[in-house]
Design a protein around this motif. Structure first.
Motif, mmCIF file in Angstrom:
data_model
loop_
_atom_site.group_PDB
_atom_site.id
_atom_site.type_symbol
_atom_site.label_atom_id
_atom_site.label_comp_id
_atom_site.label_asym_id
_atom_site.label_seq_id
_atom_site.Cartn_x
_atom_site.Cartn_y
_atom_site.Cartn_z
ATOM 1 N N TYR A 109 0.819 -1.202 0.000
ATOM 2 C CA TYR A 109 0.000 0.000 0.000
ATOM 3 C C TYR A 109 0.860 1.262 0.000
ATOM 4 N N ASP A 112 2.252 1.397 -3.679
ATOM 5 C CA ASP A 112 1.262 1.821 -4.675
ATOM 6 C C ASP A 112 1.370 3.306 -4.992
ATOM 7 N N LEU A 113 1.516 4.117 -3.938
ATOM 8 C CA LEU A 113 1.569 5.567 -4.139
ATOM 9 C C LEU A 113 2.986 6.087 -4.302
ATOM 10 N N MET A 116 4.456 7.314 -7.711
ATOM 11 C CA MET A 116 4.166 8.645 -8.252
ATOM 12 C C MET A 116 5.272 9.661 -7.963
ATOM 13 N N GLY A 339 -10.717 1.299 -8.425
ATOM 14 C CA GLY A 339 -9.533 1.971 -7.910
ATOM 15 C C GLY A 339 -9.892 3.020 -6.873
ATOM 16 N N LEU A 343 -8.264 2.932 -3.200
ATOM 17 C CA LEU A 343 -7.447 4.018 -2.662
ATOM 18 C C LEU A 343 -8.021 4.548 -1.359
ATOM 19 N N GLN A 347 -5.673 4.143 1.635
ATOM 20 C CA GLN A 347 -5.001 5.420 1.867
ATOM 21 C C GLN A 347 -5.861 6.411 2.650
ATOM 22 N N PHE A 389 -8.030 -0.819 -10.321
ATOM 23 C CA PHE A 389 -6.846 -0.212 -9.702
ATOM 24 C C PHE A 389 -5.587 -0.544 -10.506
ATOM 25 N N LEU A 392 -2.167 1.608 -10.911
ATOM 26 C CA LEU A 392 -1.094 1.687 -9.919
ATOM 27 C C LEU A 392 0.116 0.831 -10.263
ATOM 28 N N THR A 393 0.022 -0.019 -11.291
ATOM 29 C CA THR A 393 1.155 -0.870 -11.633
ATOM 30 C C THR A 393 2.317 -0.043 -12.174
ATOM 31 N N ALA A 397 2.426 3.198 -14.635
ATOM 32 C CA ALA A 397 2.505 4.384 -13.784
ATOM 33 C C ALA A 397 3.868 5.062 -13.904
#
Length: 422
Positions: A109, A112-113, A116, A339, A343, A347, A389, A392-393, A397
């Protein structure tokens, strides 16, 4: 004299080494990006032809690539990179708090972010002159592998054996595949007919190994092409546009086709919209979705746009306060087709609001390219979040955020005054 010559030679060698290091640092972001997009394909080849792999190997390679991306970016540090470091710290901090609250360690988790800000930084650290060439090189590789997949399916199956790769590294079971006689991914064969007819009955995936990511890739390439056609020039623009249509037919992506059409149409008007107006897409879509579901009495259950959209609404209606705060795991397994729900539950709703605000507002809109790509990025994320979702891969991404970072770090010569061009 010999001493002077020796000193001069030493100085020359040192200068040459410095230039070589500088050139390597300039191309390193592109090399890391390419590796991040294609490493799963490389591991699949190893799994199919050398030795069986496990999920830990995949996580290790992805972790090394992410670490390399961050390391290279920090070597080219600039003050404007600081907000990304703050974002990374907040993502990590919430991940720790969530793990303590749920008594379950879930580094995924955080990962995932974290993709970015890391790849935003890598894009900012890259050379703007390399951006178009990097995307064109990636696209050509994707196209070549798709051609092998379409014209020599036996060779493709022998090289990648995708089904076996996902069984070994993702814990997927053979009985989850629609066609157990195929070596392709679960969704390569639809239970119904193909959405777009093309070449064979199976959906293609190229280096992404599964069709959904190829579809997401197509949406990102369309976003880049309609935003940066002046940078690309007409030959490259036509090449990207025509071959991306070919890729869309190959992957048979319903969402990808819809997203690509909307992104291309929106590019005509986004330079004339109010500054930072891309922030309205996600809240506007969610409000429209809930209103339509209530007024039309829509029900979940079918594997299509309407079914997945309504499934998101029904799932969010089940959430309690603890789910909206991202401190419960009870609905995580239900969020595969949403997704947005994923999220929120991983999150928190406040976290998602902060994330979306950062994406839409912490941007520069000095140039046409920046405005168009930010709007395209937000449209892509909004549409993807409502039904999956998969956004997020790292396979897709990494490319999305790299492009955004590269465009944000430079004012394009083609876009000095955004109101001076169409």
């Amino acid at each position: 004299m010999s001493g002077v010559a020796s000193a001069g030679s030493h100085s020359f060698d040192h200068h040459a080494a410095g230039l070589a290091d500088s050139r390597l640092l300039l191309i390193a972001p592109a090399l890391i990006l390419i590796a991040s997009i294609t490493f799963n394909a490389g591991l699949a080849i190893v799994n199919a032809n050398v030795m069986a792999l496990s999920s830990s190997i995949v996580m290790l390679v992805e972790g090394l690539l992410t670490g390399a991306a961050l390391g290279v970016a920090l070597l080219r540090w600039r003050p404007e990179m600081a907000p990304m470091i703050v974002a990374m710290a907040l993502i990590f901090l919430f991940g720790v708090v969530r793990s303590i609250a749920t008594e379950e360690l879930q580094p995924k988790y955080i990962r995932d972010l974290m993709i970015m800000p890391v790849f935003l930084l890598l894009g900012m650290a890259s050379s703007k002159e390399h951006l178009a060439r990097t995307v064109l090189a990636i696209h050509t590789v994707v196209l070549i592998v798709l051609a092998v997949e379409a014209l020599m399916p036996g060779l493709h199956s022998k090289l990648f054996n995708i089904q076996d790769y996902y069984i070994n590294t993702r814990g997927t079971r053979a009985d989850q595949f629609y066609n157990t006689n195929s070596d392709l991914f679960i969704s390569a064969t639809r239970p119904d007919a193909r959405y777009l007819p093309f070449i064979t009955e199976e959906r293609m995936s190229s280096v992404f190994l599964e069709p959904v990511s190829l579809g997401n890739y197509c949406s990102i390439i369309i976003a880049f092409t309609v935003s940066c056609f002046r940078r690309l020039g007409w030959p490259a623009t036509i090449y990207l546009a025509l071959t991306t249509v070919l890729l869309l037919f190959g992957c048979d992506g319903r969402l990808a086709v819809l997203a690509s059409l909307i992104i291309a149409a929106a590019a005509l008007i986004t330079p004339y919209l109010p500054p930072f107006s891309a922030i309205i897409y996600l809240p506007g879509a969610v409000l429209t979705l809930f209103t339509a579901a209530a007024l039309l009495g829509l029900k979940a259950g079918t594997d299509d746009f309407a079914g997945r959209l309504t499934g998101t609404v029904e799932l969010l209606h089940r959430f309690d306060l603890v789910d909206f705060l991202g401190l419960s795991n009870q609905y995580v397994d239900w969020t595969v087709d949403s997704g947005l729900a994923y999220l929120i539950v991983t999150q928190s709703l406040p976290g998602l609001i902060l994330l979306w605000t950062f994406i839409a507002w912490h941007v520069s809109e000095r140039t046409i390219e920046q405005v168009r790509f930010t709007h395209a990025l937000c449209l892509y994320l909004t549409l993807s979040m409502l039904v999956s979702f998969s956004l997020l891969t790292i396979k897709t991404a990494a490319l999305l955020w790299f492009i955004q970072g590269a465009l944000q770090s430079s004012g394009s010569e083609a876009g000095r005054d955004k109101f001076s061009q169409s």
